[in-house]
Enzyme design. Structure first.
Site, mmCIF file in Angstrom:
data_model
loop_
_atom_site.group_PDB
_atom_site.id
_atom_site.type_symbol
_atom_site.label_atom_id
_atom_site.label_comp_id
_atom_site.label_asym_id
_atom_site.label_seq_id
_atom_site.Cartn_x
_atom_site.Cartn_y
_atom_site.Cartn_z
ATOM 1 N N ARG A 6 2.256 9.477 -5.560
ATOM 2 C CA ARG A 6 1.850 10.694 -6.438
ATOM 3 C C ARG A 6 2.185 10.609 -7.775
ATOM 4 O O ARG A 6 2.498 9.739 -8.277
ATOM 5 C CB ARG A 6 2.469 11.948 -5.537
ATOM 6 N N HIS A 44 -4.632 -0.765 5.799
ATOM 7 C CA HIS A 44 -4.283 -0.153 6.866
ATOM 8 C C HIS A 44 -4.978 -0.080 8.096
ATOM 9 O O HIS A 44 -5.753 0.782 8.558
ATOM 10 C CB HIS A 44 -3.921 1.327 6.395
ATOM 11 N N ASN A 49 -5.250 7.153 -5.877
ATOM 12 C CA ASN A 49 -5.843 8.471 -5.754
ATOM 13 C C ASN A 49 -5.258 9.578 -6.274
ATOM 14 O O ASN A 49 -4.996 10.566 -5.293
ATOM 15 C CB ASN A 49 -6.227 8.511 -4.047
ATOM 16 N N HIS A 73 -10.440 1.108 1.746
ATOM 17 C CA HIS A 73 -10.243 1.839 2.958
ATOM 18 C C HIS A 73 -11.610 1.692 3.683
ATOM 19 O O HIS A 73 -12.533 2.357 3.328
ATOM 20 C CB HIS A 73 -10.224 3.350 2.111
ATOM 21 N N ASP A 85 1.510 2.512 3.419
ATOM 22 C CA ASP A 85 0.541 3.939 3.299
ATOM 23 C C ASP A 85 1.277 5.154 3.531
ATOM 24 O O ASP A 85 1.044 6.262 3.943
ATOM 25 C CB ASP A 85 -0.439 3.958 4.385
ATOM 26 N N HIS A 104 2.834 14.588 1.765
ATOM 27 C CA HIS A 104 2.428 15.856 1.562
ATOM 28 C C HIS A 104 3.479 16.974 1.893
ATOM 29 O O HIS A 104 4.085 16.494 2.823
ATOM 30 C CB HIS A 104 1.472 16.017 2.617
ATOM 31 N N LYS A 141 -9.272 -0.590 -5.913
ATOM 32 C CA LYS A 141 -9.558 0.192 -4.513
ATOM 33 C C LYS A 141 -10.627 0.762 -4.333
ATOM 34 O O LYS A 141 -11.325 1.469 -5.154
ATOM 35 C CB LYS A 141 -8.344 1.140 -4.384
ATOM 36 N N HIS A 173 1.514 5.385 -1.805
ATOM 37 C CA HIS A 173 1.193 6.501 -2.354
ATOM 38 C C HIS A 173 2.424 7.144 -3.017
ATOM 39 O O HIS A 173 3.362 7.656 -2.275
ATOM 40 C CB HIS A 173 0.466 7.538 -1.453
ATOM 41 N N HIS A 233 0.835 -1.153 -0.031
ATOM 42 C CA HIS A 233 0.064 -0.126 -0.080
ATOM 43 C C HIS A 233 0.834 1.258 0.067
ATOM 44 O O HIS A 233 1.451 1.619 1.111
ATOM 45 C CB HIS A 233 -0.860 -0.002 1.209
#
Ligand code: NCD
Ligand code: ZN
Length: 346
Positions: free
Chosen positions: A17, A174, A41, A136, A247, A251, A99, A15, A13
């Site tokens: 970007r 998660h 996402n 999720h 996860d 950011h 997902k 991210h 899992h």
């Protein structure tokens, strides 16, 4: 100094970007993970087989020379998703999973699912073809307390869905609660769960006690200590249903440190060091390889990585990773609030 050599882990899992952020964060995962399940996402989300192929190409292009890393692509389920397109993408080997984000549950989830009935044709096709559904697992109603959203999801969404489609393979992503750990452990082999390093290490005090600490805010939000202990027990138990999904969700600091800060913890640089510390504390270093390298591929029906990685246990605490720089600002790395004696042998 002690050395621990294990089969190269994967991240089930992640991210990554896109654009400049992708370039900045990718080496921090590719340096230790052989493969990763890439969360879809983006804005706009990765919805079609063509979206997934194009995103995979951008990831491959962003990977510096010398890394051996395979992105495993995932489609974002929307109420407009086309079963035929998803099926074709899976048959071509473009995607590994789909997902489910309940609409509004987390970062970039506005296009998610409001009504499970509306996506039943897709889920039925997935059950038939053996395509895993990654969930999720939080409800989003204002009436449900944020600390209860995972447990309520299990009772009101996940259990009915599993009763309706028992052959659908599902990963509860998660997990953060004792209820989820107990539920997954008791379920049949079509249900598994990922656990993050940060949910093994922090409880909600890290976010809220002694001042508000936005770097510890992620979704699902960390719960009280009893839940953390249940997750540690699950991860270190050797139970094949639990595996690593970091996860890691970068950011920039300006987006985290504001009146309405983004949800997400960036942990890719110190995932393995933190995990080794937790497993050592539990006298369970012999279970680390199962959690990080074996249980995930088994659930996904893939072989384990052929290469290995060595972790080194030093006699003194090791320095915390520095923030990473991106064109849009710094990204702070997860601070486990405890001394970490482990590094990866490079
Ligand atoms: C993730 C993100 O930033 O994309 N944030 C998070 O807090 N975990 C989204 C998600 O996985 O929920
Ligand atoms: Zn995530």
């Amino acid at each position: 100094m002690t050395r621990l050599t294990i089969t190269r882990p994967d991240d089930w899992h992640l991210h990554l970007r896109d654009g400049e952020m992708l370039k900045a964060v990718l080496p921090h995962s590719a340096s230790w993970a052989g493969r990763a399940i890439i969360m879809p996402n983006l804005v706009p989300p990765v919805v079609t087989g063509n979206d997934a192929s194009a995103y995979r190409a951008r990831i491959e292009q962003a990977l510096p020379d010398g890394y051996d890393f395979t992105p495993l692509m995932v489609l974002y389920l929307t109420q407009q998703s086309d079963p035929a397109d998803i099926r074709a993408a899976h048959e071509k080997g473009v995607i590994q999973a789909v997902k489910l984000y309940p609409a509004g549950a987390t970062t970039n989830s506005a296009s998610g699912v409001k009504d499970i009935d509306a996506v039943m044709p897709v889920l039925e096709m997935m059950a038939e073809c053996g395509i895993p559904l990654l969930v999720h697992g939080e409800v989003t109603h204002d009436s449900v307390d944020i600390f209860d959203r995972e447990a309520v999801f299990i009772d009101t969404v996940l259990t009915p869905l599993r009763e309706r489609l028992p052959s659908l393979r599902i990963v509860m992503e998660h997990i953060t609660t004792e209820q989820a750990a107990t539920y997954v452990a008791a379920a049949d082999s079509n249900l598994a769960a990922t656990i993050t390093p940060h949910h093994l290490i922090i409880n909600r005090n890290a976010i809220l006690a002694g001042g508000i600490k936005p770097h510890y805010y992620c979704l699902p939000v960390a719960k009280r200590e009893t839940h953390r202990l249940a997750l540690v027990k699950a991860a270190t138990s050797g139970n094949e249903k639990f595996f690593l999904g970091t996860d890691s969700a970068p950011h920039t600091d300006p987006l985290k440190l504001q009146a309405c800060g983004c949800a997400g913890v960036f942990n890719a640089p110190n995932t393995l060091a933190c995990l080794a510390q937790v497993f050592e504390q539990e006298n369970a270093l012999d279970k680390l390889e199962g959690f990080a390298s074996m249980n995930g591929p088994r659930f996904y029906g893939l072989g384990v990585n052929e290469t290995h990685i060595t972790l080194i246990r030093h006699d003194t605490p090791q320095p915390a990773p520095a923030p990473i720089e991106t064109v849009d600002g710094q990204v702070t790395v997860f601070d486990p609030l405890m001394e970490i004696y482990w590094t990866i042998d490079s």
